[in-house]
Design a protein around this motif. Structure first.
Motif, PDB file in Angstrom:
ATOM      1  N   UNK A 183       0.854  -1.188   0.000  1.00  0.00           N
ATOM      2  CA  UNK A 183       0.000   0.000   0.000  1.00  0.00           C
ATOM      3  C   UNK A 183       0.890   1.238   0.000  1.00  0.00           C
ATOM      4  N   UNK A 184       0.447   2.250  -0.722  1.00  0.00           N
ATOM      5  CA  UNK A 184       1.249   3.446  -0.936  1.00  0.00           C
ATOM      6  C   UNK A 184       0.608   4.639  -0.226  1.00  0.00           C
ATOM      7  N   UNK A 185       1.411   5.339   0.526  1.00  0.00           N
ATOM      8  CA  UNK A 185       0.957   6.562   1.192  1.00  0.00           C
ATOM      9  C   UNK A 185       1.737   7.743   0.610  1.00  0.00           C
ATOM     10  N   UNK A 186       1.043   8.617  -0.099  1.00  0.00           N
ATOM     11  CA  UNK A 186       1.666   9.776  -0.754  1.00  0.00           C
ATOM     12  C   UNK A 186       1.356  11.031   0.049  1.00  0.00           C
ATOM     13  N   UNK A 187       2.406  11.775   0.372  1.00  0.00           N
ATOM     14  CA  UNK A 187       2.264  13.022   1.127  1.00  0.00           C
ATOM     15  C   UNK A 187       2.815  14.164   0.271  1.00  0.00           C
ATOM     16  N   UNK A 188       1.964  15.146  -0.016  1.00  0.00           N
ATOM     17  CA  UNK A 188       2.396  16.327  -0.773  1.00  0.00           C
ATOM     18  C   UNK A 188       2.807  17.411   0.222  1.00  0.00           C
ATOM     19  N   UNK A 189       4.074  17.769   0.182  1.00  0.00           N
ATOM     20  CA  UNK A 189       4.587  18.776   1.098  1.00  0.00           C
ATOM     21  C   UNK A 189       4.369  20.183   0.548  1.00  0.00           C
ATOM     22  N   UNK A 190       4.082  21.130   1.463  1.00  0.00           N
ATOM     23  CA  UNK A 190       4.002  22.563   1.180  1.00  0.00           C
ATOM     24  C   UNK A 190       2.768  22.968   0.364  1.00  0.00           C
ATOM     25  N   UNK A 191       2.178  22.053  -0.366  1.00  0.00           N
ATOM     26  CA  UNK A 191       0.991  22.378  -1.174  1.00  0.00           C
ATOM     27  C   UNK A 191       0.104  21.141  -1.252  1.00  0.00           C
ATOM     28  N   UNK A 192      -0.509  20.765  -0.132  1.00  0.00           N
ATOM     29  CA  UNK A 192      -1.279  19.508  -0.097  1.00  0.00           C
ATOM     30  C   UNK A 192      -2.404  19.468  -1.121  1.00  0.00           C
ATOM     31  N   UNK A 193      -3.011  20.616  -1.429  1.00  0.00           N
ATOM     32  CA  UNK A 193      -4.112  20.641  -2.381  1.00  0.00           C
ATOM     33  C   UNK A 193      -3.674  20.745  -3.822  1.00  0.00           C
ATOM     34  N   UNK A 194      -2.353  20.803  -4.065  1.00  0.00           N
ATOM     35  CA  UNK A 194      -1.802  20.942  -5.422  1.00  0.00           C
ATOM     36  C   UNK A 194      -2.462  22.106  -6.162  1.00  0.00           C
TER      37      UNK A 194
END
Length: 291
Positions: free
Chosen positions: A81-92
């Motif tokens: 299972x993959x957990x992706x975390x977007x740093x600094x701009x979570x909403x892209x």
């Protein structure tokens, strides 16, 4: 060349400094968990560039899905299972990436145009010759031209930041005084370029055309319109001399990442060096014009 990170702290630091756009953390118990079909992988992606972050997320997700299919498992029973975390701009939010670039572009255009037109107008009216009659030194005359423009353009900095926050929801995660101080230094760069252009121009129409001629290469190699990594190697190296490239990196670092001097010191040093060189050349050209 930066070495590969060996700890989660090193990985976070390199992503924060912009040296990595994506980092993968594979826990030590991964082989054992894989046997029980409960393995997890965590991925950190720099979300400042929303478009690049979305593409990177799609690639890493596809890689893991292909790996899972090799086990012949159904989607409900994937071993990884993959957990992706977007740093600094979570909403892209893509505007968070483009607005700082537009802020730098506006300061460049306004700084060069206003300063160059102001000096050329005085050349046309003959007031520069009248300055020779005064006991003021050349650097004092130049300073009298720069300071009013700098104070005037400081309002543009505040206006651009305010509009970015109110209209686009742009965050301010770093130090405001650091952002404002470095923006003033960049204004001096733009004013210096404008004064140099004015020294080579004989009319307002000519200086406006020269300003756009000079600003276009600055814009193209700054990373505002296209990523610097996508440019040919020669232009990537040439962009290191572009003050707008360093200013945009500083603005994105302070506003979106909340970083300080420890991360931005190379860009700050480059911006200061360019400002000193351009101010020195402007003073020399201005002195020759008065003489």
């Amino acid at each position: 060349m930066e070495s590969a990170p060996t700890t989660e702290k090193d990985l976070s630091r390199q992503v924060e400094e912009g040296k990595l756009n994506l980092g993968v953390i594979i826990p030590s118990e991964f082989p054992r968990k894989l046997a029980t079909k409960e393995a997890k992988i965590q991925v950190f992606i720099d979300g400042v560039d929303a478009n690049a972050a979305g593409i990177a997320s799609g690639y890493i997700t596809q890689i893991i899905q292909n790996y899972n299919r090799n086990f012949g498992q159904t989607q409900l029973n994937f071993p990884i299972s993959l957990q992706v975390v977007f740093l600094y701009n979570p909403g892209l939010i893509s505007s968070w990436y483009f607005v700082p670039g537009v802020m730098g572009l506006v300061l460049t255009l306004v700084g060069t145009l206003v300063s160059s037109i102001a000096v050329v107008r005085e050349k046309d009216s003959g007031t520069l010759e009248q300055l020779l009659m005064t006991p003021a030194a050349n650097w004092e005359i130049l300073l009298s031209k720069i300071l009013p423009l700098a104070f005037l353009l400081m309002g543009d900095i505040l206006l651009a930041l305010t509009l970015g926050q109110l209209v686009f929801g742009l965050p301010l995660r770093g130090n405001f005084l650091l952002f404002f101080g470095l923006s003033i230094i960049y204004l001096l760069v733009g004013i210096s370029i404008g004064i140099m252009l004015a020294m080579f121009s004989s009319s307002q129409q000519q200086v406006v055309l020269m300003s756009f001629f000079v600003n276009m290469p600055i814009l193209q190699t700054s990373g505002v319109l296209a990523p610097i990594e996508a440019m040919p190697p020669f232009f990537q190296v040439l962009s290191l001399l572009n003050p707008l490239r360093h200013y945009i990196a500083i603005v994105r670092g302070i506003l979106l990442k909340g970083v300080g001097l420890d991360v931005l010191w190379m860009h700050i040093l480059a911006l200061l060096s360019i400002a000193v060189v351009l101010l020195t050349i402007s003073l020399s050209k201005f002195r020759n014009q008065l003489s």
